[in-house]
Design a protein around this motif. Structure first.
Motif, PDB file in Angstrom:
ATOM      1  N   MET A   1      15.362-122.267  -6.608  1.00 28.61           N
ATOM      2  CA  MET A   1      15.649-123.402  -5.733  1.00 28.61           C
ATOM      3  C   MET A   1      16.346-122.891  -4.483  1.00 28.61           C
ATOM      4  SD  MET A   1      17.871-126.857  -6.445  1.00 28.61           S
ATOM      5  CE  MET A   1      19.465-126.033  -6.458  1.00 28.61           C
ATOM      6  N   SER A   2      15.672-123.002  -3.358  1.00 25.00           N
ATOM      7  CA  SER A   2      16.237-122.528  -2.106  1.00 25.00           C
ATOM      8  C   SER A   2      17.104-123.622  -1.491  1.00 25.00           C
ATOM      9  CB  SER A   2      15.113-122.167  -1.137  1.00 25.00           C
ATOM     10  OG  SER A   2      15.642-121.905   0.143  1.00 25.00           O
ATOM     11  N   ILE A   3      18.300-123.231  -1.014  1.00 25.70           N
ATOM     12  CA  ILE A   3      19.143-124.169  -0.277  1.00 25.70           C
ATOM     13  C   ILE A   3      19.241-123.747   1.191  1.00 25.70           C
ATOM     14  CG2 ILE A   3      20.468-124.893  -2.304  1.00 25.70           C
ATOM     15  CD1 ILE A   3      22.755-123.086  -1.322  1.00 25.70           C
ATOM     16  N   MET A   4      18.279-122.947   1.633  1.00 21.04           N
ATOM     17  CA  MET A   4      18.220-122.581   3.041  1.00 21.04           C
ATOM     18  C   MET A   4      17.655-123.749   3.851  1.00 21.04           C
ATOM     19  SD  MET A   4      16.714-118.690   2.998  1.00 21.04           S
ATOM     20  CE  MET A   4      15.093-119.215   2.443  1.00 21.04           C
ATOM     21  N   ASN A   5      18.017-123.806   5.129  1.00 21.10           N
ATOM     22  CA  ASN A   5      17.344-124.742   6.016  1.00 21.10           C
ATOM     23  C   ASN A   5      15.890-124.340   6.225  1.00 21.10           C
ATOM     24  OD1 ASN A   5      19.455-126.570   6.620  1.00 21.10           O
ATOM     25  ND2 ASN A   5      20.333-125.137   8.088  1.00 21.10           N
ATOM     26  N   PHE A   6      15.650-123.031   6.208  1.00 17.54           N
ATOM     27  CA  PHE A   6      14.316-122.501   6.467  1.00 17.54           C
ATOM     28  C   PHE A   6      13.535-122.420   5.160  1.00 17.54           C
ATOM     29  CE2 PHE A   6      11.192-119.219   7.413  1.00 17.54           C
ATOM     30  CZ  PHE A   6      10.771-119.589   8.684  1.00 17.54           C
ATOM     31  N   PRO A   7      12.367-123.053   5.067  1.00 18.30           N
ATOM     32  CA  PRO A   7      11.640-123.079   3.795  1.00 18.30           C
ATOM     33  C   PRO A   7      10.985-121.742   3.470  1.00 18.30           C
ATOM     34  CG  PRO A   7      10.367-124.176   5.483  1.00 18.30           C
ATOM     35  CD  PRO A   7      11.696-123.838   6.107  1.00 18.30           C
ATOM     36  N   PRO A   8      11.091-121.258   2.248  1.00 17.90           N
ATOM     37  CA  PRO A   8      10.400-120.026   1.855  1.00 17.90           C
ATOM     38  C   PRO A   8       8.883-120.198   1.957  1.00 17.90           C
ATOM     39  CG  PRO A   8      12.046-120.662   0.221  1.00 17.90           C
ATOM     40  CD  PRO A   8      11.882-121.824   1.147  1.00 17.90           C
ATOM     41  N   MET A   9       8.184-119.114   2.218  1.00 15.92           N
ATOM     42  CA  MET A   9       6.728-119.171   2.327  1.00 15.92           C
ATOM     43  C   MET A   9       6.056-119.760   1.081  1.00 15.92           C
ATOM     44  SD  MET A   9       4.038-118.760   4.136  1.00 15.92           S
ATOM     45  CE  MET A   9       4.261-117.629   5.513  1.00 15.92           C
ATOM     46  N   PRO A  10       6.481-119.407  -0.164  1.00  9.28           N
ATOM     47  CA  PRO A  10       5.820-120.000  -1.327  1.00  9.28           C
ATOM     48  C   PRO A  10       5.935-121.527  -1.351  1.00  9.28           C
ATOM     49  CG  PRO A  10       7.148-118.125  -1.988  1.00  9.28           C
ATOM     50  CD  PRO A  10       7.495-118.420  -0.560  1.00  9.28           C
ATOM     51  N   TYR A  11       7.036-122.054  -0.838  1.00  8.37           N
ATOM     52  CA  TYR A  11       7.171-123.512  -0.801  1.00  8.37           C
ATOM     53  C   TYR A  11       6.192-124.113   0.206  1.00  8.37           C
ATOM     54  CZ  TYR A  11       9.222-128.129  -0.961  1.00  8.37           C
ATOM     55  OH  TYR A  11       9.396-129.487  -1.130  1.00  8.37           O
ATOM     56  N   LEU A  12       6.054-123.469   1.345  1.00  9.54           N
ATOM     57  CA  LEU A  12       5.094-123.962   2.336  1.00  9.54           C
ATOM     58  C   LEU A  12       3.680-123.962   1.774  1.00  9.54           C
ATOM     59  CD1 LEU A  12       6.544-122.140   5.468  1.00  9.54           C
ATOM     60  CD2 LEU A  12       6.616-124.607   5.024  1.00  9.54           C
ATOM     61  N   LYS A  13       3.398-123.013   0.874  1.00  3.39           N
ATOM     62  CA  LYS A  13       2.072-122.955   0.266  1.00  3.39           C
ATOM     63  C   LYS A  13       1.811-124.119  -0.686  1.00  3.39           C
ATOM     64  CE  LYS A  13       1.381-117.963   0.693  1.00  3.39           C
ATOM     65  NZ  LYS A  13       1.198-116.670  -0.017  1.00  3.39           N
ATOM     66  N   ARG A  14       2.859-124.846  -1.067  1.00  2.00           N
ATOM     67  CA  ARG A  14       2.679-126.024  -1.910  1.00  2.00           C
ATOM     68  C   ARG A  14       2.207-127.241  -1.118  1.00  2.00           C
ATOM     69  NH1 ARG A  14       7.880-127.092  -5.526  1.00  2.00           N
ATOM     70  NH2 ARG A  14       6.503-128.773  -6.221  1.00  2.00           N
ATOM     71  N   ILE A  15       2.255-127.158   0.204  1.00  2.00           N
ATOM     72  CA  ILE A  15       1.828-128.285   1.043  1.00  2.00           C
ATOM     73  C   ILE A  15       0.310-128.240   1.198  1.00  2.00           C
ATOM     74  CG2 ILE A  15       1.989-129.339   3.327  1.00  2.00           C
ATOM     75  CD1 ILE A  15       4.803-128.130   3.558  1.00  2.00           C
ATOM     76  N   PRO A  16      -0.398-129.243   0.708  1.00  2.00           N
ATOM     77  CA  PRO A  16      -1.866-129.222   0.739  1.00  2.00           C
ATOM     78  C   PRO A  16      -2.418-129.089   2.163  1.00  2.00           C
ATOM     79  CG  PRO A  16      -1.063-131.002  -0.672  1.00  2.00           C
ATOM     80  CD  PRO A  16       0.127-130.464   0.060  1.00  2.00           C
ATOM     81  N   HIS A  17      -3.409-128.220   2.301  1.00  2.12           N
ATOM     82  CA  HIS A  17      -4.186-128.078   3.534  1.00  2.12           C
ATOM     83  C   HIS A  17      -3.408-127.440   4.693  1.00  2.12           C
ATOM     84  CE1 HIS A  17      -6.867-130.641   1.287  1.00  2.12           C
ATOM     85  NE2 HIS A  17      -6.040-131.679   1.389  1.00  2.12           N
TER      86      HIS A  17
END
Length: 243
Positions: A1-17
């Motif tokens: 669980m990241s508490i950074m303001n900046f989202p980790p790349m794997p989390y961005l990959k969860r966003i469809p399309h």
């Protein structure tokens, strides 16, 4: 669980399309995330304004605006259950500051939508990164309220980017609520302070959101100027560090 303001790349990959390869230049080194499973990475929206007090250890934070950490669920239910247990345990904690037991003023709230943590993006681009001026770092309050019309323009543009990639209005925070909270944010953002202390790298949520908006043909001149101003300060710092 990241508490950074900046989202980790794997989390961005969860966003469809969402095309994530074009986002790599926003990272100092995106390859550090290559071996993480996106389904097992989640993100908090750390709405509490937390700072590292000078002289304290690296894991000591002071919360100056107590609100909740809003975290998105993991992809599967089993790891999400850990988050739900953390939420319940934190809500059950009582602390006695000397005059009776109180609840903790900052809690963890688990959300089903992966877009809830992205509510922080509009706040960051409206306030935190606009603390960076060519000459100095200014307070978040001044960055937001110095030109409220410009701040509203930036905020609503970022909200539009979030909605374009799948967020619903219920996932996000209205501008008026943020603007009211910004009245109490009477110090520069940590990003601005770091830049004017000579940092050669900072979290670049400003560039990330600009790049995502660009994928959908969305531009905002104030955001573009903010990114350029941060780029220029980083260039000065890197030149000084290399000297």
């Amino acid at each position: 669980m990241s508490i950074m303001n900046f989202p980790p790349m794997p989390y961005l990959k969860r966003i469809p399309h969402l095309a994530t390869d074009p986002l790599k230049p926003s990272f100092t080194d995106a390859s550090v995330w290559d071996n993480f499973d996106p389904g097992l990475v989640t993100l908090c929206s750390p709405d509490p304004q937390a700072i590292r007090p000078p002289g304290e250890k690296i894991n000591v934070l002071q919360v100056t605006l107590p609100t909740n950490f809003k975290v998105a669920r993991f992809a599967a239910e089993a790891p999400t259950a850990i988050l739900r247990q953390m939420q319940a345990d934190i809500e059950a904690v009582r602390h006695n500051p000397g005059d009776g037991a109180i609840e903790l003023p900052v809690k963890l709230k688990v959300h089903e939508s992966i877009f809830v943590p992205l509510a922080k993006w509009a706040m960051l681009l409206t306030g935190n990164y606009r603390c960076v001026t060519p000459e100095r770092a200014i307070d978040i309050k001044d960055a937001v309220h110095g030109d409220l019309s410009a701040s509203r323009s930036v905020y609503n543009w970022v909200i539009g980017v979030c909605e374009k990639i799948g967020a619903s209005p219920n996932d996000l925070v209205p501008f008026e609520k943020y603007a009211a909270a910004a009245n109490d944010l009477v110090r520069p953002s940590s990003a601005a302070r770091a830049l004017f202390n000579g940092a050669t790298n900072i979290e670049r949520t400003d560039r990330l959101v600009q790049t995502i908006g660009g994928q959908y043909g969305m531009r905002n001149s104030i955001v573009d100027q903010t990114v350029a101003t941060v780029d220029a300060r980083l260039a000065v710092n890197r030149k000084a560090a290399a000297a």
